[in-house]
Design a protein around this motif. Structure first.
Motif, PDB file in Angstrom:
ATOM      1  N   LEU A 183      -0.208  -7.555  -1.097  1.00 49.51           N
ATOM      2  CA  LEU A 183      -1.257  -7.504  -1.759  1.00 49.51           C
ATOM      3  C   LEU A 183      -2.490  -8.342  -1.354  1.00 49.51           C
ATOM      4  CD1 LEU A 183      -2.970  -5.958  -4.062  1.00 49.51           C
ATOM      5  CD2 LEU A 183      -1.752  -7.564  -5.738  1.00 49.51           C
ATOM      6  N   ASN A 184      -2.190  -9.588  -1.125  1.00 50.33           N
ATOM      7  CA  ASN A 184      -3.344 -10.474  -0.752  1.00 50.33           C
ATOM      8  C   ASN A 184      -3.974 -10.055   0.726  1.00 50.33           C
ATOM      9  OD1 ASN A 184      -2.975 -12.208  -2.715  1.00 50.33           O
ATOM     10  ND2 ASN A 184      -1.392 -13.466  -2.075  1.00 50.33           N
ATOM     11  N   ARG A 185      -2.981  -9.599   1.579  1.00 54.40           N
ATOM     12  CA  ARG A 185      -3.824  -8.917   2.815  1.00 54.40           C
ATOM     13  C   ARG A 185      -4.687  -7.803   2.441  1.00 54.40           C
ATOM     14  NH1 ARG A 185       1.475  -8.122   6.375  1.00 54.40           N
ATOM     15  NH2 ARG A 185       0.256  -6.957   7.491  1.00 54.40           N
ATOM     16  N   MET A 186      -4.421  -7.003   1.426  1.00 53.11           N
ATOM     17  CA  MET A 186      -5.086  -5.914   1.096  1.00 53.11           C
ATOM     18  C   MET A 186      -6.510  -6.448   0.420  1.00 53.11           C
ATOM     19  SD  MET A 186      -3.811  -2.988  -1.558  1.00 53.11           S
ATOM     20  CE  MET A 186      -4.674  -1.345  -1.798  1.00 53.11           C
TER      21      MET A 186
ATOM     22  N   ASP B  76      -5.397   2.074   4.988  1.00 51.95           N
ATOM     23  CA  ASP B  76      -5.966   2.280   3.931  1.00 51.95           C
ATOM     24  C   ASP B  76      -5.289   1.787   2.642  1.00 51.95           C
ATOM     25  OD1 ASP B  76      -4.021   4.126   3.371  1.00 51.95           O
ATOM     26  OD2 ASP B  76      -5.418   5.889   3.700  1.00 51.95           O
ATOM     27  N   ALA B  77      -5.671   2.100   1.255  1.00 58.65           N
ATOM     28  CA  ALA B  77      -5.249   1.694   0.177  1.00 58.65           C
ATOM     29  C   ALA B  77      -3.667   2.233  -0.119  1.00 58.65           C
ATOM     30  CB  ALA B  77      -5.933   2.019  -0.967  1.00 58.65           C
ATOM     31  N   ILE B  78      -3.691   3.622   0.229  1.00 54.67           N
ATOM     32  CA  ILE B  78      -2.163   4.101   0.443  1.00 54.67           C
ATOM     33  C   ILE B  78      -1.280   3.402   1.388  1.00 54.67           C
ATOM     34  CG2 ILE B  78      -0.873   6.255   0.620  1.00 54.67           C
ATOM     35  CD1 ILE B  78      -3.426   7.717  -0.011  1.00 54.67           C
ATOM     36  N   ALA B  79      -1.550   3.132   2.461  1.00 53.93           N
ATOM     37  CA  ALA B  79      -0.653   2.400   3.373  1.00 53.93           C
ATOM     38  C   ALA B  79      -0.536   1.060   2.796  1.00 53.93           C
ATOM     39  CB  ALA B  79      -1.488   2.206   4.703  1.00 53.93           C
ATOM     40  N   TYR B  80      -1.300   0.185   2.421  1.00 53.19           N
ATOM     41  CA  TYR B  80      -0.881  -1.155   1.651  1.00 53.19           C
ATOM     42  C   TYR B  80       0.077  -0.808   0.512  1.00 53.19           C
ATOM     43  CZ  TYR B  80      -4.214  -3.743   4.660  1.00 53.19           C
ATOM     44  OH  TYR B  80      -4.809  -4.345   5.491  1.00 53.19           O
ATOM     45  N   THR B  81      -0.192  -0.008  -0.369  1.00 60.98           N
ATOM     46  CA  THR B  81       0.499   0.250  -1.541  1.00 60.98           C
ATOM     47  C   THR B  81       2.017   0.676  -1.036  1.00 60.98           C
ATOM     48  OG1 THR B  81      -1.442   0.778  -2.621  1.00 60.98           O
ATOM     49  CG2 THR B  81       0.702   1.653  -3.601  1.00 60.98           C
TER      50      THR B  81
ATOM     51  N   ALA C 199       3.548  -0.220   1.656  1.00 63.37           N
ATOM     52  CA  ALA C 199       4.176  -1.273   1.860  1.00 63.37           C
ATOM     53  C   ALA C 199       4.543  -2.295   0.809  1.00 63.37           C
ATOM     54  CB  ALA C 199       3.307  -2.239   2.901  1.00 63.37           C
ATOM     55  N   ILE C 200       3.694  -2.173  -0.194  1.00 59.33           N
ATOM     56  CA  ILE C 200       4.204  -2.945  -1.436  1.00 59.33           C
ATOM     57  C   ILE C 200       5.400  -2.532  -2.078  1.00 59.33           C
ATOM     58  CG2 ILE C 200       3.313  -3.388  -3.753  1.00 59.33           C
ATOM     59  CD1 ILE C 200       0.234  -3.693  -2.628  1.00 59.33           C
ATOM     60  N   ASN C 201       5.351  -0.921  -2.169  1.00 62.19           N
ATOM     61  CA  ASN C 201       6.342  -0.434  -2.540  1.00 62.19           C
ATOM     62  C   ASN C 201       7.670  -0.389  -1.985  1.00 62.19           C
ATOM     63  OD1 ASN C 201       4.904   0.636  -5.028  1.00 62.19           O
ATOM     64  ND2 ASN C 201       4.141   2.339  -4.144  1.00 62.19           N
ATOM     65  N   ALA C 202       7.608  -0.556  -0.643  1.00 62.56           N
ATOM     66  CA  ALA C 202       8.849  -0.627   0.278  1.00 62.56           C
ATOM     67  C   ALA C 202       9.637  -2.029  -0.156  1.00 62.56           C
ATOM     68  CB  ALA C 202       8.511  -0.569   1.711  1.00 62.56           C
ATOM     69  N   TRP C 203       8.724  -3.317  -0.443  1.00 63.13           N
ATOM     70  CA  TRP C 203       9.360  -4.438  -0.672  1.00 63.13           C
ATOM     71  C   TRP C 203       9.845  -4.400  -2.183  1.00 63.13           C
ATOM     72  CZ3 TRP C 203      11.128  -7.499   2.495  1.00 63.13           C
ATOM     73  CH2 TRP C 203      10.648  -7.657   3.735  1.00 63.13           C
TER      74      TRP C 203
ATOM     75  N   THR D  16       0.343  -2.249  -9.773  1.00 64.29           N
ATOM     76  CA  THR D  16       1.698  -2.064 -10.544  1.00 64.29           C
ATOM     77  C   THR D  16       2.839  -2.183  -9.679  1.00 64.29           C
ATOM     78  OG1 THR D  16       0.203  -0.477 -11.995  1.00 64.29           O
ATOM     79  CG2 THR D  16       2.694  -0.077 -11.989  1.00 64.29           C
ATOM     80  N   GLY D  17       2.583  -1.766  -8.281  1.00 58.57           N
ATOM     81  CA  GLY D  17       3.698  -1.814  -7.494  1.00 58.57           C
ATOM     82  C   GLY D  17       4.248  -3.230  -7.226  1.00 58.57           C
ATOM     83  N   VAL D  18       3.241  -4.176  -7.164  1.00 63.60           N
ATOM     84  CA  VAL D  18       3.498  -5.678  -7.344  1.00 63.60           C
ATOM     85  C   VAL D  18       4.362  -6.064  -8.367  1.00 63.60           C
ATOM     86  CG1 VAL D  18       2.675  -8.118  -7.203  1.00 63.60           C
ATOM     87  CG2 VAL D  18       1.690  -6.439  -5.630  1.00 63.60           C
ATOM     88  N   ILE D  19       3.889  -5.755  -9.681  1.00 66.07           N
ATOM     89  CA  ILE D  19       4.464  -5.859 -10.916  1.00 66.07           C
ATOM     90  C   ILE D  19       5.767  -5.370 -11.010  1.00 66.07           C
ATOM     91  CG2 ILE D  19       4.339  -5.596 -13.486  1.00 66.07           C
ATOM     92  CD1 ILE D  19       1.045  -5.814 -13.145  1.00 66.07           C
ATOM     93  N   GLN D  20       5.967  -4.111 -10.683  1.00 61.46           N
ATOM     94  CA  GLN D  20       7.490  -3.509 -10.792  1.00 61.46           C
ATOM     95  C   GLN D  20       8.330  -4.388  -9.582  1.00 61.46           C
ATOM     96  OE1 GLN D  20       6.114   0.350  -9.647  1.00 61.46           O
ATOM     97  NE2 GLN D  20       6.369   1.079 -11.741  1.00 61.46           N
ATOM     98  N   ALA D  21       7.645  -5.101  -8.312  1.00 66.98           N
ATOM     99  CA  ALA D  21       8.587  -5.906  -7.830  1.00 66.98           C
ATOM    100  C   ALA D  21       9.174  -6.907  -8.173  1.00 66.98           C
ATOM    101  CB  ALA D  21       7.889  -6.154  -6.628  1.00 66.98           C
TER     102      ALA D  21
END
Length: 608
Positions: A460-463, A433-438, A440-444, A482-487
């Motif tokens: 994010l594209n896979r999401m 779900d969205a939490i799982a994808y997010t 993974a985004i935050n892990a990177w 926001t997780g992607v932007i923080q990355a």
């Protein structure tokens, strides 16, 4: 059924209730028998109450109204008051087992209609005399249909309270059944004061029982005390432990002083006390919960087998240990449960999915070095249990796998977090779900990998693909973007090309986000931070100007955004903020001299 049979007798016309008949009117008992058949069918087949079309109880109610109409027009003999009341009670009892959302409202409306039109004060010759069963059915309907709508539930239970008090003014005095229905309703309600209302009614019942000379119909029982103690456990009030313990002492005193089995504490009651202690913060409540569980275990093996702790008792204490950030002790208790199950072989002793999930969450939040190993082991055990028992309750869910991903994120292992995401995407029984994808985004994004921005953007594209392919739970949101932007925030050793690529990804993210969610002040703060990826001051100021304008348009300017703007481009900051806000300088507190429109949508509850 009944309409076909009655039509043959010439007394019933579905299209025209005013039609005349040529046969002698049927006696009332024939109609009552048909209605009784409906009631019996509804109780044998409750699905009749839940039909998408007109439910069985609605058809029975409509048939009752038609019967009343035929009686008032002289085409059917008038029923006796007892038969009429029995018919009303049957329909009310059918509403109590109905799963229709409006069941409680329908029961009350039907009761009021009968009071208005079928009492001695009405012009009807039909007499309806409410009895204890009538009031009990209405109160039960009101209390059983405690739904997610807190306001509607509170109003329904307040009406039940009023009806309970009104009964005292009639010849029908409320008994334990009537009090119990309302107490059970309040015990399940979400109203903050619900547990206090349930307890007040219980104490009122105790008083009524004493003043009546201990009439049996008013005697409280342990089930009601259990309902109240669980209401306290669910209330979230600071003093819930004190109230639960006070109720425990009260019940034990009542039982020890009277020897009456009605007051005998059972494991459900003690489980409620344990749950209340488990939900109370602090070491004191933890020690009390442990002492109570040990006492129950001792009593169970010394002649009081009915007090053998069940899985709910152990789960409550594990939950308490988890909240106290003591995963090792929670794991020890879990092993005790497992050993007990291995020794007894009783399926009731087997740790359930809730226990596994609670222990898993304890390790996931612990921050311990070996937390990932423990979470992996628990998930493996759950998978093995599901395979051996066939019970899908043990099948790890997206929540469990996401907890493991969270551990990998906190331990800077983004590759392993993404492996779990890959597994879920390939699974036939679970979808991220969205939490799982997010996660993974935050892990990177929070890792030290040089290509973290690209890897987060790929997730994010896979999401987005998963959402477009029909996985509605994977819809991207402000947190994933926001997780992607923080990355994309600069690394200290990044090259100019890497910085430019990261800025490009951040700008792509902000250009897409509004397809799914509006950006917030955390998003814009991270975006401005990304501007430091750019080496030229003119380019920084140009991009920062565009981003800050967008932030103003969205009404998301707060102190954290202003601080970041000042850090990125001091000259732009000075031009925009003519009077430098003291709160931004960190000296005195005062409201920044900026238009209210710029900050209109800031969510002050969100951490910056």
């Amino acid at each position: 059924m009944e309409s076909h049979w009655l039509k043959r007798r010439g007394t019933y016309n579905k299209q025209d209730d005013t039609s005349t008949t040529t046969t002698t009117p049927l006696p009332a008992f024939v109609y009552n028998r048909v209605l009784w058949a409906w009631m019996r069918a509804i109780h044998v087949l409750p699905s009749l109450c839940t039909s998408n079309e007109e439910s069985g109880v609605e058809q029975a109610q409509r048939f009752f109204y038609r019967t009343c109409h035929l009686q008032t027009t002289g085409r059917v003999h008038v029923s006796s008051p007892k038969d009429t009341t029995d018919a009303v009670n049957g329909i009310l009892n059918a509403w109590t087992i109905s799963s229709q959302r409006n069941a409680a409202h329908s029961a009350v409306k039907f009761f009021r209609d009968c009071q208005t039109h079928l009492t001695g004060n009405s012009s009807s010759h039909i007499t309806f005399v409410p009895d204890p069963t009538t009031y009990g059915a209405v109160l039960t309907a009101l209390s059983r249909h405690v739904g997610v709508d807190g306001k509607a539930t509170t109003q329904a239970l307040q009406f039940a309270d009023t009806m309970l008090q009104q009964m005292k003014e009639t010849n029908v005095k409320p008994g334990v059944t009537h009090y119990g229905a309302v107490i059970n309703g309040w015990s399940r309600a979400t109203d903050r004061d619900a547990s206090n209302k349930a307890q007040a009614l219980l104490f009122e019942l105790e008083q009524a029982y004493q003043t009546s000379g201990y009439q049996e119909y008013l005697k409280p029982n342990i089930a009601l005390y259990s309902a109240v103690v669980m209401a306290h456990a669910r209330s979230g009030q600071p003093e819930l432990a004190e109230k639960a313990v006070a109720l425990l002492k009260r019940v034990e005193h009542l039982y020890n002083s009277s020897g009456d089995e009605a007051y005998r504490p059972d494991i459900v009651f003690y489980g409620g006390v344990l749950t209340a202690l488990a939900r109370t913060p602090g070491e004191t409540s933890l020690k009390m919960a442990e002492a109570l569980l040990e006492d129950l275990e001792w009593r169970a093996v010394n002649g009081e087998g009915h007090l053998r702790p069940n899985i709910v008792c152990y789960t409550s204490l594990i939950f308490k240990l988890v909240k106290s950030k003591q995963p090792e002790r929670a794991a020890e208790l879990f092993h005790r449960i497992n050993e007990r199950y291995q020794a007894s072989g009783d399926i009731a002793d087997r740790p359930d999915a809730t226990v596994y999930g609670t222990l898993l969450e304890a390790w996931a939040r612990s921050g311990k070095e070996h937390a990932a190993n423990e979470v992996e082991r628990i998930i493996s055990e759950m998978e093995a249990l599901q395979a051996s028992t066939g019970d899908d309750a043990f099948l790890p869910t997206v929540f469990h796998y996401t907890s493991l991903m969270n551990v990998y994120w906190k331990s800077d292992q983004p590759e392993k977090a993404e492996e779990i995401l890959n597994f879920m995407e390939a699974s036939t029984h679970i979808k991220p779900d969205a939490i799982a994808y997010t996660t993974a985004i935050n892990a990177w994004g929070r890792s030290l990998h040089r290509n973290r921005a690209t890897r987060a953007w790929n997730v994010l594209n896979r999401m987005k693909d998963a959402y477009q392919d029909g996985n509605v739970s994977a819809k991207p949101n402000v947190y994933s973007y926001t997780g992607v932007i923080q990355a994309c925030i600069r690394l200290h050793n990044r090259t100019p090309d890497e910085g430019a690529q990261n800025m490009k990804i951040a700008l792509l993210a902000i250009s897409e986000i509004e397809k799914y969610d509006p950006p917030n002040h955390v998003t814009f703060k991270a975006l401005l931070y990304c501007v430091l990826n750019l080496t030229g001051m003119k380019e920084r100021e140009k991009v920062a100007t565009t981003l800050f304008s967008k932030c103003c348009e969205h009404g998301q300017v707060n102190d954290s955004v202003l601080l970041m703007l000042k850090k990125v481009t001091p000259s732009l900051f000075k031009r925009i903020i003519k009077t430098v806000p003291s709160s931004v300088d960190g000296t005195i507190t005062q409201t920044p001299d900026i238009p209210e429109q710029w900050r209109r949508n800031v969510n002050v509850g969100r951490s910056s």
